[in-house]
Design an enzyme around this catalytic site. Structure first.
Site, PDB file in Angstrom:
ATOM      1  CE1 TYR A  63      -3.476  -2.470   0.744  1.00  0.00           C
ATOM      2  CE2 TYR A  63      -3.588  -2.584   3.096  1.00  0.00           C
ATOM      3  CZ  TYR A  63      -3.684  -3.416   1.672  1.00  0.00           C
ATOM      4  OH  TYR A  63      -4.391  -3.980   1.671  1.00  0.00           O
ATOM      5  N   PRO A 214     -15.917  -4.692   2.787  1.00  0.00           N
ATOM      6  CG  PRO A 214     -15.584  -3.685   4.832  1.00  0.00           C
ATOM      7  CD  PRO A 214     -14.984  -3.842   3.570  1.00  0.00           C
ATOM      8  CG  LEU A 215     -18.313   0.168   4.507  1.00  0.00           C
ATOM      9  CD1 LEU A 215     -18.278   1.172   5.120  1.00  0.00           C
ATOM     10  CD2 LEU A 215     -19.835  -0.820   4.469  1.00  0.00           C
ATOM     11  N   GLY A 216     -18.119  -2.255  -0.383  1.00  0.00           N
ATOM     12  CA  GLY A 216     -17.911  -1.499  -1.720  1.00  0.00           C
ATOM     13  C   GLY A 216     -17.086  -1.936  -2.505  1.00  0.00           C
ATOM     14  N   GLY A 217     -15.771  -1.236  -1.847  1.00  0.00           N
ATOM     15  CA  GLY A 217     -14.678  -0.386  -2.146  1.00  0.00           C
ATOM     16  C   GLY A 217     -14.822   0.640  -3.082  1.00  0.00           C
ATOM     17  CG  PHE A 218     -11.452   1.479  -5.482  1.00  0.00           C
ATOM     18  CD1 PHE A 218     -10.430   1.521  -4.777  1.00  0.00           C
ATOM     19  CD2 PHE A 218     -10.759  -0.227  -5.347  1.00  0.00           C
ATOM     20  CE1 PHE A 218      -9.303   1.996  -4.524  1.00  0.00           C
ATOM     21  CE2 PHE A 218      -9.670  -0.342  -5.120  1.00  0.00           C
ATOM     22  CZ  PHE A 218      -9.085   0.822  -4.918  1.00  0.00           C
ATOM     23  CB  THR A 219     -17.997   1.078  -7.220  1.00  0.00           C
ATOM     24  OG1 THR A 219     -17.451   0.308  -8.016  1.00  0.00           O
ATOM     25  CG2 THR A 219     -19.511   1.064  -7.379  1.00  0.00           C
ATOM     26  N   PRO A 220     -18.684   2.046  -3.853  1.00  0.00           N
ATOM     27  CG  PRO A 220     -18.742   3.676  -2.631  1.00  0.00           C
ATOM     28  CD  PRO A 220     -18.443   3.580  -4.179  1.00  0.00           C
ATOM     29  CG  LEU A 221     -22.287  -2.263  -0.512  1.00  0.00           C
ATOM     30  CD1 LEU A 221     -22.285  -2.869   0.969  1.00  0.00           C
ATOM     31  CD2 LEU A 221     -22.326  -3.371  -1.587  1.00  0.00           C
TER      32      LEU A 221
END
Length: 291
Positions: A63, A214-221
């Protein structure tokens, strides 16, 4: 007691960690490459996480590269006795920020030493082998050669525990024949639930499952169902998504990442959110809609 204590704890190797932790990936620059735009804010988020009771931090020396580990060392060292830092190896970054498999003995060995140096540690608590047969998701292939290297480093005393990332069920079984596997870190959330059988198998074995993005990453849920449930519970959609994961299985450990203290506090508050049965049923159906 800290808010996150409401979510309980689970074993990670021979350590016990809170089920709500923190993922450090977003502390690096855009695309997880280069330094953050606000170095002081990155330090503040880490210190706020630990002050809020977090004792499980997920990171990697790729990272940045090196950026997040160096920030963790600056913010938190000397480390609290109960803090468990989990890192991962198996990839390196190209000069353009690309993600490149790094599975040779020399690359894996160097990665462990890089993590030790940049974190300021003598031994790494947990190292996940990030399987890179497909950058975008689990793909079959033998992991015997790279995992044997990691197991050798474990025997040398540089690594306490070993986990797997981006792994299939078959690879988990293969890995267990080489060394103890204390956790599996795969992509999983309300909408992406291919790992449902694996999570249940790991729960039966007492092995931690750590969903990344867990929240969708680079494309949020984004879902009207998620928003509707959140509105009824006076919570944010992301808090509901995290609470659903905590309800899904007792072996799930959360590592939501953020570079904002405000968002961090929202994420930690999900630990005390109780989902009614009817809300859980609605949320469970989101996977069918996504499919």
């Amino acid at each position: 007691m800290p808010i996150i204590d409401h979510a309980g704890s689970f074993n990670l190797g021979d350590r016990i960690v809170k089920r709500v932790g923190y993922g450090a990936m977003q502390l690096a620059g855009p695309g997880v490459f280069g330094p953050p735009s606000d170095h002081g804010a990155a330090l503040a988020v880490l210190r706020e996480a630990v002050a809020g009771g977090v004792n499980h931090i997920d990171t990697s020396d790729f990272y940045g590269p090196h950026v997040t580990n160096q920030i963790i060392r600056e913010a938190l060292r000397p480390y609290r006795d109960d803090l468990v830092i989990v890192t991962k190896i198996g990839a390196r970054r190209g000069t353009d920020g690309s993600w490149i498999p790094a599975f040779s003995r020399d690359e894996l060995t160097q990665a462990v030493h890089d993590n030790l140096r940049n974190l300021g540690l003598d031994v790494l608590d947990v190292v996940n082998l990030r399987i890179m047969f497909d950058v975008h998701g689990p793909a079959e292939g033998s992991i015997e050669a790279p995992l044997t290297v990691l197991a050798d480093l474990q025997r040398q005393g540089l690594v306490r525990h070993v986990g797997l990332g981006n792994a299939t069920s078959r690879q988990v079984a293969e890995g267990r024949g080489i060394t103890d596997i204390v956790c599996v870190q795969n992509q999983y959330n309300l909408a992406l639930r291919a790992d449902d059988p694996l999570i249940d198998d790991l729960a039966h074995e007492g092995t931690a499952y750590v969903p990344f993005f867990p929240l969708g990453g680079f494309t949020p849920l984004q879902s009207s169902t998620l928003s509707d449930v959140a509105a009824r519970l006076d919570a944010t959609p992301m808090q509901v998504a995290l609470a659903w994961l905590l309800h899904r299985a007792p072996n799930i450990l959360l590592i939501p990442g953020t570079s904002s203290v405000g968002h961090l506090r929202e994420n930690l508050a999900a630990a005390r959110l109780v989902l009614p049965d009817e809300a859980i049923e609605e949320l469970n159906r989101m996977a069918d809609i996504a499919a």
